[in-house]
Enzyme design. Structure first.
Site, PDB file in Angstrom:
ATOM      1  N   TYR A 105       0.864  -1.187   0.000  1.00 30.97           N
ATOM      2  CA  TYR A 105       0.000   0.000   0.000  1.00 30.97           C
ATOM      3  C   TYR A 105       0.897   1.234   0.000  1.00 30.97           C
ATOM      4  O   TYR A 105       1.861   1.304   0.767  1.00 30.97           O
ATOM      5  CB  TYR A 105      -0.889   0.036   1.251  1.00 30.97           C
ATOM      6  N   GLU A 193      -3.701   7.562  -3.881  1.00 26.97           N
ATOM      7  CA  GLU A 193      -3.477   6.263  -3.253  1.00 26.97           C
ATOM      8  C   GLU A 193      -3.230   5.196  -4.319  1.00 26.97           C
ATOM      9  O   GLU A 193      -3.948   5.151  -5.314  1.00 26.97           O
ATOM     10  CB  GLU A 193      -4.740   5.916  -2.447  1.00 26.97           C
TER      11      GLU A 193
END
Ligand code: GDP
Ligand code: MN
Length: 391
Positions: A105, A193
């Site tokens: 991530y 993101e």
């Protein structure tokens, strides 16, 4: 403003980040044609992904792999039209499927408390970050970019080491981390993101190689900065936008839905918040935040009324106008006109002070509006009226 994965990927690509080539399809036939192109270029599988402005598409069945263009067409047929968290899928992204070695991530957010862009990374990739934060908060690592110097290489390297990335992936990671910060700045984003940022395996002329690739992208743009970015307006998806938001934007009204029963129409953000506080103090709950802005004319008042009444929870309306540039009589005329045309009748209490308040008072009285001299009185009357309506 949220934008689709495909559009978010184009912003990453513009900063030179490694994003797998993609196509957007609106029908199974288009998906098939796109898949054929990827297979012709050497893909062994393609990935078909629902384009909706919500996360967790994978879990909801909105991300699937296909081994042939016929299968791609069939899968696109399943995904298009399906509903994910209440949103109908109208587009799919088609791309050559990556062979994933490991998922990470990586996200950049605007952190208001430190007043910096903060980069977050985790080795728990592919999982929603809110979930990681809840279950294993220690698995999220953070660094803050300096407002003047930006994200420095050593900071990005520290983040890479923290999530266990090193060796040949280190240089890629540093470039990608800096690219996320650059994407934030270039577009005035609140959030950029990449989840998953993946180590992918590819066969090159010298055999198998591993590298980092941005397999998913999520970007949220700062609405207040959008006037500086007319080029980003094309990413707005009217199909997925709340019609109330669109109408509010059209009339330059700041409008936010809340859970209560007292509709509020106010001019000025500070006064709107004060009004909400006083509604609460009088024992009620505001149904919305609504600022009609300065110098509102009758048409904007009428639009604000429509927005408030479109919410079925609303049982009473409190209008609180402090006339400065905004003229009280103009607002009164707007209210009278709006009420004559409104779809349902709910009790309304109006307080108008300042510019042309006397004229406003005469107009409202002639039209049999309930008025109040003070804000406390107005709030108390509105709350009582809502309770009366609910009883
Ligand atoms: P999200 O669920 O809405 O976040 O959608 P993602 O784009 O993140 O996809 C969900 C999951 O599907 C990823 O975490 C991957 O495990 C998988 N996935 C996505 N793209 C690919 C791909 O190109 N190849 C493979 N093998 N899996 C993929
Ligand atoms: Mn994802």
């Amino acid at each position: 403003m949220k934008i689709h994965e495909a559009d978010a990927k184009s912003l990453l690509l513009a900063q030179g980040l490694p994003v797998p080539d993609w196509s957007v399809a609106r029908s199974p036939a288009e998906a098939r044609a796109a898949a054929e192109r990827f297979f012709a270029a050497g893909a062994t599988r393609v990935v078909i992904k629902a384009q909706v402005l919500v996360g967790g598409r994978g879990k909801a069945g909105g991300v699937k792999l296909a081994a042939s263009s016929v299968e791609a067409e069939a899968i696109a047929g399943q995904i298009l039209g399906m509903s994910i968290k209440g949103i109908t899928v109208r587009k799919v992204l088609v791309a050559s499927a990556a062979v994933i070695v490991k998922e990470y991530y990586l996200g950049a957010i605007l952190d208001r408390s430190s007043q910096r862009i903060v980069l977050m990374a985790s080795a728990e990739g592919g999982v929603e970050i809110e979930e990681v934060a809840r279950v294993t908060p220690g698995a999220i690592h953070r660094v803050a970019a300096d407002p003047l110097l930006g994200l420095l290489d050593y900071q990005a390297r520290a983040l890479a080491f923290a999530v266990g990335l090193g060796g040949p992936n280190l240089r890629d990671f540093v470039r990608i981390a800096k690219g996320l910060v650059a994407t934030m700045k270039a577009n005035d984003a609140d959030l950029v993101e990449v989840n998953p940022l993946a180590i992918v395996r590819e066969s090159g002329p010298d055999g198998q190689v591993e590298r980092l690739s941005c397999l998913d992208a999520k970007v949220t743009l700062d609405d207040s900065a959008l006037p500086r970015h007319p080029e980003l307006e094309r990413f707005r998806d009217l199909d997925e936008e709340d019609p109330a938001d669109a109408e509010a934007r059209h009339y330059d009204i700041s409008f936010i839905h809340l859970d209560g029963t007292i509709g509020c129409m106010v001019n000025g953000a500070g006064l709107a918040m004060t009004t909400m506080d006083l509604v609460k103090r009088a024992g009620g709950e505001p149904a919305n935040f609504l600022d009609i802005g300065g110098g509102a004319k009758a048409d904007r008042v009428a639009a604000a009324m429509r927005l408030i009444l479109d919410d079925p929870k609303v049982e009473a309306i409190l209008v609180n106008i402090f006339g400065g540039i905004t003229r009280g009589d103009e607002v009164a005329r707007g209210l009278i006109d709006a009420r004559s045309r409104q779809s349902r009748d709910v009790p309304m209490v109006v307080r108008i002070v300042g510019t042309n308040a006397e004229e406003a008072g005469r107009l409202l009285e002639a039209a049999h509006f309930e008025t109040a001299a003070s804000l406390d009185e107005a709030a108390a009357k509105a709350v009582a009226a809502a309770k009366g309506a609910a009883a």
